[in-house]
Design a protein around this motif. Structure first.
Motif, PDB file in Angstrom:
ATOM      1  N   MET A  76     -32.457   0.101 -50.630  1.00  0.00           N
ATOM      2  CA  MET A  76     -32.962   0.712 -49.408  1.00  0.00           C
ATOM      3  C   MET A  76     -31.948   1.704 -48.829  1.00  0.00           C
ATOM      4  SD  MET A  76     -35.977  -0.396 -49.233  1.00  0.00           S
ATOM      5  CE  MET A  76     -36.467   0.277 -47.657  1.00  0.00           C
ATOM      6  N   THR A  77     -31.251   2.395 -49.726  1.00  0.00           N
ATOM      7  CA  THR A  77     -30.278   3.418 -49.336  1.00  0.00           C
ATOM      8  C   THR A  77     -30.540   4.667 -50.150  1.00  0.00           C
ATOM      9  OG1 THR A  77     -28.598   1.738 -48.884  1.00  0.00           O
ATOM     10  CG2 THR A  77     -27.834   3.992 -49.164  1.00  0.00           C
ATOM     11  N   VAL A  78     -30.519   5.820 -49.496  1.00  0.00           N
ATOM     12  CA  VAL A  78     -30.600   7.084 -50.213  1.00  0.00           C
ATOM     13  C   VAL A  78     -29.358   7.899 -49.873  1.00  0.00           C
ATOM     14  CG1 VAL A  78     -33.114   7.089 -50.242  1.00  0.00           C
ATOM     15  CG2 VAL A  78     -31.915   8.290 -48.414  1.00  0.00           C
ATOM     16  N   ALA A  79     -28.994   8.781 -50.787  1.00  0.00           N
ATOM     17  CA  ALA A  79     -27.784   9.576 -50.619  1.00  0.00           C
ATOM     18  C   ALA A  79     -28.141  11.011 -50.271  1.00  0.00           C
ATOM     19  CB  ALA A  79     -26.961   9.540 -51.897  1.00  0.00           C
ATOM     20  N   PHE A  80     -27.287  11.637 -49.471  1.00  0.00           N
ATOM     21  CA  PHE A  80     -27.446  13.043 -49.129  1.00  0.00           C
ATOM     22  C   PHE A  80     -26.100  13.713 -49.391  1.00  0.00           C
ATOM     23  CE2 PHE A  80     -30.634  15.472 -46.413  1.00  0.00           C
ATOM     24  CZ  PHE A  80     -30.206  16.719 -46.847  1.00  0.00           C
ATOM     25  N   LEU A  81     -26.090  14.668 -50.302  1.00  0.00           N
ATOM     26  CA  LEU A  81     -24.869  15.367 -50.671  1.00  0.00           C
ATOM     27  C   LEU A  81     -24.973  16.809 -50.216  1.00  0.00           C
ATOM     28  CD1 LEU A  81     -22.176  15.589 -52.208  1.00  0.00           C
ATOM     29  CD2 LEU A  81     -23.495  15.902 -54.310  1.00  0.00           C
ATOM     30  N   VAL A  82     -24.051  17.240 -49.357  1.00  0.00           N
ATOM     31  CA  VAL A  82     -24.097  18.608 -48.822  1.00  0.00           C
ATOM     32  C   VAL A  82     -22.795  19.332 -49.139  1.00  0.00           C
ATOM     33  CG1 VAL A  82     -25.677  17.968 -46.981  1.00  0.00           C
ATOM     34  CG2 VAL A  82     -23.217  17.976 -46.538  1.00  0.00           C
ATOM     35  N   ARG A  83     -22.856  20.646 -49.083  1.00  0.00           N
ATOM     36  CA  ARG A  83     -21.690  21.477 -49.378  1.00  0.00           C
ATOM     37  C   ARG A  83     -20.705  21.501 -48.213  1.00  0.00           C
ATOM     38  NH1 ARG A  83     -24.182  25.767 -49.468  1.00  0.00           N
ATOM     39  NH2 ARG A  83     -23.441  26.639 -47.508  1.00  0.00           N
ATOM     40  N   ASP A  84     -21.237  21.522 -46.981  1.00  0.00           N
ATOM     41  CA  ASP A  84     -20.356  21.701 -45.817  1.00  0.00           C
ATOM     42  C   ASP A  84     -21.021  21.088 -44.595  1.00  0.00           C
ATOM     43  OD1 ASP A  84     -18.615  22.492 -43.864  1.00  0.00           O
ATOM     44  OD2 ASP A  84     -19.049  24.642 -44.011  1.00  0.00           O
ATOM     45  N   ILE A  85     -20.613  19.890 -44.234  1.00  0.00           N
ATOM     46  CA  ILE A  85     -21.243  19.197 -43.112  1.00  0.00           C
ATOM     47  C   ILE A  85     -20.903  19.882 -41.792  1.00  0.00           C
ATOM     48  CG2 ILE A  85     -19.354  17.572 -42.705  1.00  0.00           C
ATOM     49  CD1 ILE A  85     -23.174  16.976 -42.422  1.00  0.00           C
ATOM     50  N   ALA A  86     -19.855  20.734 -41.770  1.00  0.00           N
ATOM     51  CA  ALA A  86     -19.534  21.468 -40.550  1.00  0.00           C
ATOM     52  C   ALA A  86     -20.553  22.570 -40.268  1.00  0.00           C
ATOM     53  CB  ALA A  86     -18.138  22.074 -40.645  1.00  0.00           C
ATOM     54  N   ASN A  87     -21.325  22.943 -41.260  1.00  0.00           N
ATOM     55  CA  ASN A  87     -22.361  23.965 -41.091  1.00  0.00           C
ATOM     56  C   ASN A  87     -23.536  23.351 -40.339  1.00  0.00           C
ATOM     57  OD1 ASN A  87     -24.525  25.776 -41.454  1.00  0.00           O
ATOM     58  ND2 ASN A  87     -23.746  26.457 -43.428  1.00  0.00           N
ATOM     59  N   PRO A  88     -23.897  23.874 -39.174  1.00  0.00           N
ATOM     60  CA  PRO A  88     -25.002  23.284 -38.404  1.00  0.00           C
ATOM     61  C   PRO A  88     -26.320  23.227 -39.168  1.00  0.00           C
ATOM     62  CG  PRO A  88     -23.764  24.850 -37.057  1.00  0.00           C
ATOM     63  CD  PRO A  88     -23.254  24.996 -38.451  1.00  0.00           C
ATOM     64  N   LEU A  89     -26.509  24.127 -40.130  1.00  0.00           N
ATOM     65  CA  LEU A  89     -27.719  24.093 -40.944  1.00  0.00           C
ATOM     66  C   LEU A  89     -27.861  22.741 -41.617  1.00  0.00           C
ATOM     67  CD1 LEU A  89     -29.971  26.135 -42.332  1.00  0.00           C
ATOM     68  CD2 LEU A  89     -28.477  25.815 -44.302  1.00  0.00           C
ATOM     69  N   PHE A  90     -26.769  22.239 -42.201  1.00  0.00           N
ATOM     70  CA  PHE A  90     -26.840  20.978 -42.927  1.00  0.00           C
ATOM     71  C   PHE A  90     -26.941  19.781 -41.985  1.00  0.00           C
ATOM     72  CE2 PHE A  90     -24.778  23.579 -46.304  1.00  0.00           C
ATOM     73  CZ  PHE A  90     -25.781  23.436 -47.257  1.00  0.00           C
ATOM     74  N   SER A  91     -26.264  19.832 -40.863  1.00  0.00           N
ATOM     75  CA  SER A  91     -26.378  18.710 -39.929  1.00  0.00           C
ATOM     76  C   SER A  91     -27.806  18.582 -39.404  1.00  0.00           C
ATOM     77  CB  SER A  91     -25.379  18.856 -38.778  1.00  0.00           C
ATOM     78  OG  SER A  91     -25.525  20.087 -38.121  1.00  0.00           O
ATOM     79  N   ASP A  92     -28.467  19.716 -39.132  1.00  0.00           N
ATOM     80  CA  ASP A  92     -29.864  19.679 -38.710  1.00  0.00           C
ATOM     81  C   ASP A  92     -30.749  19.127 -39.828  1.00  0.00           C
ATOM     82  OD1 ASP A  92     -29.181  20.731 -36.282  1.00  0.00           O
ATOM     83  OD2 ASP A  92     -29.910  22.753 -36.695  1.00  0.00           O
ATOM     84  N   MET A  93     -30.442  19.526 -41.048  1.00  0.00           N
ATOM     85  CA  MET A  93     -31.224  19.089 -42.197  1.00  0.00           C
ATOM     86  C   MET A  93     -31.128  17.569 -42.404  1.00  0.00           C
ATOM     87  SD  MET A  93     -30.951  20.901 -45.949  1.00  0.00           S
ATOM     88  CE  MET A  93     -30.781  22.529 -45.187  1.00  0.00           C
ATOM     89  N   VAL A  94     -29.897  17.066 -42.343  1.00  0.00           N
ATOM     90  CA  VAL A  94     -29.681  15.626 -42.540  1.00  0.00           C
ATOM     91  C   VAL A  94     -30.337  14.828 -41.418  1.00  0.00           C
ATOM     92  CG1 VAL A  94     -27.941  13.813 -42.664  1.00  0.00           C
ATOM     93  CG2 VAL A  94     -27.562  15.984 -43.860  1.00  0.00           C
ATOM     94  N   LYS A  95     -30.196  15.299 -40.203  1.00  0.00           N
ATOM     95  CA  LYS A  95     -30.802  14.610 -39.052  1.00  0.00           C
ATOM     96  C   LYS A  95     -32.315  14.509 -39.204  1.00  0.00           C
ATOM     97  CE  LYS A  95     -31.046  14.830 -33.985  1.00  0.00           C
ATOM     98  NZ  LYS A  95     -30.603  15.588 -32.778  1.00  0.00           N
ATOM     99  N   ALA A  96     -32.940  15.600 -39.648  1.00  0.00           N
ATOM    100  CA  ALA A  96     -34.391  15.600 -39.815  1.00  0.00           C
ATOM    101  C   ALA A  96     -34.816  14.689 -40.961  1.00  0.00           C
ATOM    102  CB  ALA A  96     -34.882  17.024 -40.064  1.00  0.00           C
ATOM    103  N   ALA A  97     -34.048  14.682 -42.038  1.00  0.00           N
ATOM    104  CA  ALA A  97     -34.375  13.796 -43.166  1.00  0.00           C
ATOM    105  C   ALA A  97     -34.275  12.333 -42.748  1.00  0.00           C
ATOM    106  CB  ALA A  97     -33.441  14.081 -44.336  1.00  0.00           C
ATOM    107  N   GLU A  98     -33.241  12.017 -41.989  1.00  0.00           N
ATOM    108  CA  GLU A  98     -33.058  10.638 -41.546  1.00  0.00           C
ATOM    109  C   GLU A  98     -34.202  10.190 -40.637  1.00  0.00           C
ATOM    110  OE1 GLU A  98     -29.386   7.828 -40.076  1.00  0.00           O
ATOM    111  OE2 GLU A  98     -29.500   9.872 -39.284  1.00  0.00           O
ATOM    112  N   ALA A  99     -34.756  11.117 -39.856  1.00  0.00           N
ATOM    113  CA  ALA A  99     -35.880  10.778 -38.978  1.00  0.00           C
ATOM    114  C   ALA A  99     -37.107  10.365 -39.785  1.00  0.00           C
ATOM    115  CB  ALA A  99     -36.216  11.963 -38.079  1.00  0.00           C
ATOM    116  N   ILE A 100     -37.226  10.851 -41.009  1.00  0.00           N
ATOM    117  CA  ILE A 100     -38.323  10.440 -41.898  1.00  0.00           C
ATOM    118  C   ILE A 100     -37.973   9.151 -42.623  1.00  0.00           C
ATOM    119  CG2 ILE A 100     -39.624  11.083 -43.980  1.00  0.00           C
ATOM    120  CD1 ILE A 100     -40.453  12.682 -41.545  1.00  0.00           C
ATOM    121  N   LEU A 101     -36.736   9.023 -43.054  1.00  0.00           N
ATOM    122  CA  LEU A 101     -36.338   7.898 -43.909  1.00  0.00           C
ATOM    123  C   LEU A 101     -36.095   6.605 -43.127  1.00  0.00           C
ATOM    124  CD1 LEU A 101     -33.903   9.976 -46.125  1.00  0.00           C
ATOM    125  CD2 LEU A 101     -36.065   8.941 -46.899  1.00  0.00           C
TER     126      LEU A 101
END
Length: 342
Positions: A76-101
């Motif tokens: 019951m764990t999924v992984a998210f691998l990003v290039r640069d977590i300091a980039n707001p694009l990726f933080s928004d992306m991860v936040k939205a994915a987590e809202a589904i998962l």
């Protein structure tokens, strides 16, 4: 003397827990429907999903994810691998994915490669050892042999974000970078610019290739000669944007319009323009790709190529859940939009 049973949502005693059956009764659906919603099954209508999740919230129901994972043989764990977590694009992306998962029981394990493909490979191997149920990945490059080998050995479903690796079985969510950058070139040409530069990431990445293709197509459409020196590819960080912008603007025939292919590249470009004492947009018109956080703080306003990072994150999560459930892979391209400055 008989007493009435406690009402739904108010179990008897402090240790009693709301059951899935009570959720089904509150939602007015069958027990199987509740199970499918909570397990993230793709064959669930949005109306049913909302009905069940509303009942879950009203009853403060907490699924027994440990029991669920044991029944499924999953973590019951999924992984998210990003290039640069300091980039707001990726933080928004991860936040939205987590809202589904999260509502369907999955925890998200997030790691950052800092643009280093060797770290991509190491992280993917780590995720495999942790036996995660799936992986969403924005790889540093599409051609790193070690990373591709790690992905081929990875047994769980994979969703690639803005990457195209045909030899890897994976779902893909990407943006229409071609159309966005072509529209940006058209805008700049329409404002009289004939020297237009593009600074973007490495050519071994789908987004950069598509931005380059849109850039060249836009120049052809506007009748502008392509100058290879005005196309700078290589990285997505701010320092790269600063360095390449400085070099372009210090040439004998500098560009008067620059498209920055990537949020951090755009920051770097703006930093360079200001450091050289030039004004935006009077002396250099800058068009960044991706919308900047708090754009009201930037004066004057900039035109930009917008992509919806939250939509990308949600779509990536939905594709991953589909693949976890039935093994199917799909490719989804999301639109970009050219937004003109006020």
């Amino acid at each position: 003397m008989a007493t009435d049973p406690p009402p739904i949502g108010h179990p008897e005693g402090p240790e009693a827990k709301v059951t899935m059956r009570e959720v089904a009764i509150r939602a007015g659906v069958g027990l199987g429907s509740v199970s499918r919603v909570l397990s993230g099954h793709p064959a669930v209508s949005e109306s049913l999903r909302q009905k069940v999740l509303q009942a879950v919230a009203e009853l403060d129901y907490e699924p027994d994810f440990t029991a669920m994972s044991l029944r499924r043989g999953s973590t019951m764990t999924v992984a998210f691998l990003v290039r640069d977590i300091a980039n707001p694009l990726f933080s928004d992306m991860v936040k939205a994915a987590e809202a589904i998962l999260h509502p369907v029981g999955y925890s998200v394990l997030l790691l950052n490669s800092d643009g280093d493909p060797a770290r991509d490979a190491a992280h993917i191997r780590l995720f495999a050892r942790r036996r995660v149920d799936g992986l969403i990945a924005s790889l540093a490059t599409e051609v790193h042999a070690e990373s591709l080998a790690a992905l081929r050995a990875f047994k769980a479903p994979v969703v690639l974000v803005d990457r195209h690796v045909p030899e890897i079985e994976a779902s893909v969510v990407s943006s229409d970078h071609y159309s966005g950058v072509r529209a940006a070139v058209k805008h700049l040409a329409g404002r009289g610019h004939r020297r237009i530069g593009l600074i973007t990431g490495p050519r071994e990445v789908l987004a950069s290739r598509e931005r380059t293709r849109g850039y060249k197509a836009g120049l052809r459409s506007a009748g502008i000669h392509y100058d290879a020196g005005l196309l700078q590819t290589g990285a997505y960080d701010a320092d790269f944007g600063t360095d390449k912008t400085t070099r372009l603007l210090e040439t004998d025939d500098p560009p008067t319009g620059i498209i920055a292919g990537g949020l951090m590249v755009g920051y770097g470009s703006l930093r360079a323009i200001r450091a050289l004492g030039l004004s935006v947009p009077d002396q250099v018109e800058l068009v960044p790709c991706d919308s900047w956080p708090f754009p009201e703080l930037f004066a004057p306003s900039l035109s930009f190529v917008h992509r919806d990072a939250s939509l990308m994150g949600r779509t990536a999560a939905e594709l991953l859940l589909e693949s976890i459930q039935d093994g199917t892979n799909r490719e989804v391209m999301l639109p970009t939009e050219f937004v003109t400055a006020d």
